[in-house]
Design an enzyme around this catalytic site. Structure first.
Site: not given
Ligand code: AMP
Ligand code: MG
Length: 463
Positions: A89-90, A117-118, A168, A240, A250
């Site tokens: 997502g980002r 917001d990605g 990364r 994930d 991550d």
């Molecule tokens: P994470 O907890 O960082 O492993 O992220 C979990 C999920 O949330 C993943 O699918 C990420 O791509 C999504 N995600 C995290 N931060 C953002 C962001 N700022 N915008 C969109 N998607 C996000």
């Molecule tokens: Mg992740």
């Protein structure tokens, strides 16, 4: 010549594996840090590139020939709750070079962004840069940091923060959740494709889905042993974030412990301590089981038979994980042979006396001196000492037990400095962490645990 010679092996797996990404425009991206040594290892040629050009490349503003930016599809169990679609997502994969993924994090929305917001605030970019590079120098399998870019735009978090983009590098970004994405859709053909692809990238010696599963299980067991040996708490061991290649991936709310505590957690969202320090071994096992479920249709047409095969094949895993952790801890104590009881005695002693994990291992040679004053002389120490003196050797321990780790309060301080426009402490910390086993005379203060008022007790996801 192109700066990076890209391949796009992942995109060739088929359209169901990804969504293409179009980056938004950033007016004035600026290079904060670039990892020239890693670039050289990857054959990335920056000789003809200005800092400005690198900032444009590593913020998605200049797409190099051969690059096809994409967001990877994946699902995942988040705190044991299954989400059939997460995806990047980002993050966006620019392509691969020399077998390594090059991915931007924080460069804008993708198909998978949902309400996000990605983007990324600069804090998490600095944090991931420091911690992932430190992990590499600490000889832990990990993603690496190639670049950090300032977007010079604000992102809205609890308050408006400066934005950043992180580049990364990973042996791959395949996760347990990538397999779960296709298993949830009962797409056996894509699962087959994925196993084959994962084996090519990580386990060329594995020739069946079962061999692949066992290879992942062993690699992950070794990884968690590394974490335990450093007092590292990943914080979000969701499937994930569980790498198929067994690398640390991550760096969100992760942290290194200062005072030792078996039950330690940092993450603000880990209210029940699911991913507490001591639970990381069992959670690794849990994640491998989730992967094994995805592979059932590939192991035998008869799912009952497949489950039985998997169960028998994975029987070794709980004790294997435990043994890897004991081996690691025993090595840190300088023991000639693994001794679980003695390791536990020492850790219990650390907990009881609120001792600093890193320094308690680093200072072990002091224990030979009766007049030392680092280790409080308690009953537990009295019990531990005779066996340790008999079974342990301090020779070479300084190459096993680091002096410098990216301590939470120091990471926090560096982020605050950068937010104020002062980049020096970031560069200093990176220099110290390049050589975590050797005393750095000029920058030795980085070894210090936090004072009471410097302690950072809570960490947050990058979002
Ligand atoms: P994470 O907890 O960082 O492993 O992220 C979990 C999920 O949330 C993943 O699918 C990420 O791509 C999504 N995600 C995290 N931060 C953002 C962001 N700022 N915008 C969109 N998607 C996000
Ligand atoms: Mg992740």
């Amino acid at each position: 010549m192109n700066v990076i010679d890209f391949e796009n092996t992942y995109s060739k797996l088929g359209p169901q594996f990804f969504e293409e990404v179009l980056f938004p425009k950033f007016e004035n991206p600026e290079l904060l840090q670039f990892n020239q040594e890693l670039a050289m290892d990857l054959g990335i040629d920056t000789k003809g590139s200005s800092e400005k050009e690198l900032a444009l490349i590593f913020s998605g503003q200049k797409i190099l020939e051969g690059s096809m930016p994409l967001a990877m599809a994946y699902a995942g169990h988040q705190f044991a709750h299954f989400v059939p679609q997460l995806g990047d997502g980002r993050a966006a994969l620019l392509g691969e070079t020399k077998g390594f993924d090059i991915q931007l994090k924080g460069a804008g929305q993708t198909y998978f962004s949902r309400r996000g917001d990605g983007r990324s605030a600069l804090g998490p970019v600095i944090r991931e840069y420091l911690v992932s590079e430190a992990m590499h120098q600490l000889r832990v399998p990990t993603t690496r940091a190639l670049a950090a870019v300032l977007t010079n735009e604000k992102v809205q978090r609890h308050y408006p923060e400066p934005g950043g983009i992180f580049t990364r590098v990973a042996e791959s970004h395949l996760r347990v959740g990538t397999f779960q994405f296709f298993a949830a859709r009962e797409d056996t053909e894509s699962l087959k494709t994925l196993v084959k692809y994962a084996c090519t990238r990580h386990y060329p010696e594995a020739s069946t889905p079962l061999e692949f599963l066992l290879a992942v299980a062993k690699k992950q067991a070794e990884l968690v042993a590394h974490w335990m040996g450093l007092g590292f708490i990943h914080g979000v061991m969701n499937t994930d974030n569980s790498s198929i290649g067994g690398i640390t991936i991550d760096y969100g709310p992760c942290a290194f412990m200062d005072e030792f505590d078996f039950q330690k957690t940092f993450s603000s969202i880990d209210q029940n301590g699911r991913y507490a320090y001591i639970n990381q071994g069992p959670m690794t096992q849990w994640n491998v089981l989730r992967l094994s479920e995805c592979l059932i249709p590939l192991i035998d047409e008869d799912s009952e038979k497949a489950i039985k095969i998997i169960q028998e094949s994975l029987e070794f895993l709980p004790s294997y994980i435990k043994d890897k952790i004991t081996e690691k801890m025993s090595a840190k104590l300088g023991l000639k042979a693994p001794n679980e009881k003695l390791c536990n005695q020492f850790l219990t002693y650390l907990q009881e006396n609120k001792l600093d994990f890193t320094l308690s291992f680093r200072n072990l040679p002091l224990l030979k001196d009766e007049n030392q004053d680092f280790y409080p002389k308690t009953k537990l120490l009295e019990e531990f000492l005779p066996t340790w003196l008999e079974q342990g050797s301090i020779e070479g321990l300084e190459l096993i037990n680091p002096l410098y780790i990216p301590r939470n309060h120091q990471v926090q301080k560096v982020i605050e400095d950068v937010y104020k426009g002062d980049h020096q402490s970031f560069k200093d910390f990176l220099e110290v962490l390049k050589n975590p086993f050797e005393k750095n005379e000029k920058l030795h203060h980085f070894h210090l645990p936090p004072l009471e008022d410097e302690k950072v007790t809570e960490t947050f996801c990058g979002t």
